[in-house]
Design a protein around this motif. Structure first.
Motif: not given
Length: 161
Positions: A73-77, A94-98
């Motif tokens: 699985v690749n989780l991608r925003p 951007w600040a919430e992605r990780a």
């Protein structure tokens, strides 16, 4: 995939009105039932609207496919990449992605308390084995075309001299 069937089909319905999710899911089940020597990367798209339903969906993906080494699985925003509907696309800040990706990765582990393997590193999407980078034609290399491209932080990771 964008999430469970109702979520996925709301954004990716087929022209004839049938479920694109079901067609994808059935194809994945057929691959799982086969002995084909393939590698399947399930790319799951993340948006603020889909985050709440993804832990349960990812647990279903895990239980259905991830006991087979051919699946990952690749989780991608979701990204804004230009185009007429770009501003209408809801993206994770951007600040919430990780933080969002890390939280969702625990749903993919059979033991959610287990930690990620050391050495894991996210790389440019074009460096993944299922991605290709092609050289644009002369028409696409024109200054006019280049001026319409919106640069993102990912753009520089794939550049060569």
């Amino acid at each position: 995939m964008d999430g469970p069937q109702a979520v996925h089909d709301s954004s990716r319905g087929r022209v004839n009105g049938s479920s694109s999710f079901q067609r994808i899911w059935d194809s994945l089940l057929a691959i799982r039932a086969s002995t084909l020597p393939v590698q399947v990367v399930l790319r799951i798209h993340l948006t603020p609207a889909t985050l709440p339903c993804l832990p349960e969906f990812l647990a279903q993906v895990r239980d259905t496919f991830l006991d087979d080494d051919r699946f990952s699985v690749n989780l991608r925003p979701v990204e804004r990449r230009g185009g007429p509907n770009d501003e209408s696309i809801e993206v994770l800040p951007w600040a919430e992605r990780a933080k969002a990706v890390k939280a969702l990765e625990s749903a993919l582990r059979s033991d959610p308390t287990a930690h990620e393997e050391p050495g894991h590193m996210d790389v440019c999407c074009a460096a993944r084995p299922n991605s290709f980078v092609s050289e644009p034609t002369a028409a696409l290399r024109s200054a006019r075309w280049r001026s319409t491209i919106r640069r993102t932080p990912w753009d520089n990771c794939c550049r060569t001299a």
